[in-house]
Design a protein around this motif. Sequence first.
Motif, short mmCIF file in Angstrom:
data_model
loop_
_atom_site.label_atom_id
_atom_site.label_comp_id
_atom_site.label_asym_id
_atom_site.label_seq_id
_atom_site.Cartn_x
_atom_site.Cartn_y
_atom_site.Cartn_z
N PHE A 153 -28.41 70.14 65.15
CA PHE A 153 -28.51 68.63 65.42
C PHE A 153 -27.48 67.73 66.09
CE2 PHE A 153 -29.10 64.33 64.21
CZ PHE A 153 -30.07 63.66 64.87
N LEU A 154 -26.52 67.74 65.33
CA LEU A 154 -25.15 67.14 65.64
C LEU A 154 -24.55 67.45 66.82
CD1 LEU A 154 -23.61 66.82 61.90
CD2 LEU A 154 -24.81 65.00 63.24
N LEU A 155 -24.58 68.87 66.90
CA LEU A 155 -23.98 69.30 68.41
C LEU A 155 -24.92 68.62 69.59
CD1 LEU A 155 -23.41 73.17 67.45
CD2 LEU A 155 -21.59 71.24 67.93
N TYR A 156 -26.16 68.86 69.53
CA TYR A 156 -26.92 68.15 70.57
C TYR A 156 -26.76 66.67 70.76
CZ TYR A 156 -31.31 66.10 72.47
OH TYR A 156 -32.09 65.23 73.43
N MET A 157 -26.72 65.70 69.49
CA MET A 157 -26.49 64.48 69.69
C MET A 157 -25.29 64.06 69.95
SD MET A 157 -29.46 63.21 68.83
CE MET A 157 -28.73 61.88 69.42
N LEU B 92 -23.59 65.81 72.42
CA LEU B 92 -23.74 66.11 74.01
C LEU B 92 -24.26 64.83 74.54
CD1 LEU B 92 -23.18 67.86 76.25
CD2 LEU B 92 -25.40 68.96 75.73
N SER B 93 -25.51 64.28 73.98
CA SER B 93 -26.32 63.32 74.56
C SER B 93 -25.49 62.04 74.34
CB SER B 93 -27.38 62.87 73.33
OG SER B 93 -28.22 61.89 74.11
N ILE B 94 -24.64 61.64 73.32
CA ILE B 94 -24.02 60.63 73.53
C ILE B 94 -22.51 60.74 74.65
CG2 ILE B 94 -22.26 59.19 72.02
CD1 ILE B 94 -24.04 59.63 69.64
N TRP B 95 -21.97 61.79 74.62
CA TRP B 95 -21.02 62.07 75.53
C TRP B 95 -21.58 61.90 77.14
CZ3 TRP B 95 -16.03 63.33 75.13
CH2 TRP B 95 -15.30 63.65 76.15
N SER C 179 -31.12 59.52 60.56
CA SER C 179 -30.67 59.35 59.42
C SER C 179 -31.18 60.56 58.31
CB SER C 179 -31.66 58.18 58.98
OG SER C 179 -31.33 56.96 59.54
N LEU C 180 -32.33 61.07 58.99
CA LEU C 180 -32.96 62.22 58.19
C LEU C 180 -32.48 63.75 58.35
CD1 LEU C 180 -36.39 60.69 57.40
CD2 LEU C 180 -34.30 60.25 56.17
N LEU C 181 -32.00 63.71 59.68
CA LEU C 181 -31.51 65.15 60.03
C LEU C 181 -30.06 65.50 60.16
CD1 LEU C 181 -34.11 65.83 62.91
CD2 LEU C 181 -34.19 66.81 60.77
N ASN C 182 -29.60 64.37 59.49
CA ASN C 182 -27.87 64.46 59.45
C ASN C 182 -27.55 65.00 58.12
OD1 ASN C 182 -25.29 64.16 59.37
ND2 ASN C 182 -25.19 61.85 59.66
N PRO C 183 -27.04 66.29 58.04
CA PRO C 183 -26.58 67.03 56.74
C PRO C 183 -25.61 66.32 56.01
CG PRO C 183 -26.15 68.20 58.48
CD PRO C 183 -26.72 67.22 59.27
N ASN D 68 -18.27 55.71 73.13
CA ASN D 68 -19.12 56.97 73.23
C ASN D 68 -18.46 58.07 73.15
OD1 ASN D 68 -21.50 55.45 73.28
ND2 ASN D 68 -21.86 55.28 75.31
N LYS D 69 -17.54 58.24 73.89
CA LYS D 69 -16.75 59.14 74.12
C LYS D 69 -16.10 59.73 72.76
CE LYS D 69 -17.41 59.81 78.51
NZ LYS D 69 -18.53 60.77 78.98
N CYS D 70 -15.50 58.62 72.07
CA CYS D 70 -14.84 58.93 70.72
C CYS D 70 -15.96 59.23 69.46
CB CYS D 70 -14.01 57.49 70.18
SG CYS D 70 -12.57 57.26 71.18
N SER D 71 -17.08 58.72 69.81
CA SER D 71 -18.31 59.06 68.81
C SER D 71 -18.58 60.39 69.05
CB SER D 71 -19.27 57.86 68.93
OG SER D 71 -18.85 56.82 68.89
N ALA D 72 -18.61 60.95 70.09
CA ALA D 72 -19.09 62.14 70.40
C ALA D 72 -18.17 63.33 69.87
CB ALA D 72 -19.30 62.40 72.18
N LEU D 73 -16.91 62.94 70.10
CA LEU D 73 -15.94 63.82 69.46
C LEU D 73 -15.91 63.92 68.27
CD1 LEU D 73 -13.00 63.13 71.93
CD2 LEU D 73 -14.15 65.09 71.96
N PHE D 74 -16.19 62.81 67.37
CA PHE D 74 -16.27 62.72 65.91
C PHE D 74 -17.53 63.43 65.54
CE2 PHE D 74 -18.15 60.94 62.25
CZ PHE D 74 -16.98 60.82 61.13
#
Length: 200
Positions: free
Chosen positions: A81-85, A87-90, A116-120, A181-187
């Motif tokens: 999920f995080l990998l997908y999100m 990419l979406s934000i990037w 919120s609920l799919l973020n391990p 957005n770019k920084c957030s995606a990298l994080f």
Amino acid sequence: MEAAIHGIILAFGLILPLGIQNVFVFSQGATQPRVLQAFPATITAALCDTFLIILAVFGLSTIVFQFEWLRFSLVLVGVLFLLYMGLSIWNTKPKANESNNALPIRQQIMFALSVSLLNPHAILDTVGVIGTSALKYVGEEQVYFTIGCIAVAWGWFFGLMIAGSILKKLDTTGNLMNILNKCSALFIWGTAIYLLIGLT
């Protein structure tokens, strides 16, 4: 009062770091035409944290950490999920006038639920740290501890929403939001890799 203060300090320590949930609430404050229109995302995120905190305090941590397969499955799904999100934000392209790209209420709620609920990372922090810390309290003190944690979550998300709204007024070109957005995606990708390494 000691339990409430402990809950407040602990919750601040967990919620302050940049994460996908924080990024989403902030971005809604920045992209909605009016700050009130970002309320669905903000309230949903706060309610989800309230739900997770209550579950953690009243025993979910015992269940999750008792079954290794459950923890493994939770983290693996969350990594994908995080990998997908990330990419979406990037790939998001902020514009000077973001109001045309503002999410409607239904999408805000659904997206806030997912981040919120799919973020391990958030779930494991809540369950592992808050749930474990709550074990030292019983009865009324445990209630105060829980209220302290929940109050921080609500105050923080509304603060992020307002900060996003202020940024929108300052960043008339959309360039600053693009950098964020770019920084957030990298994080977010870094978080996913960190979680994945933890599985090995």
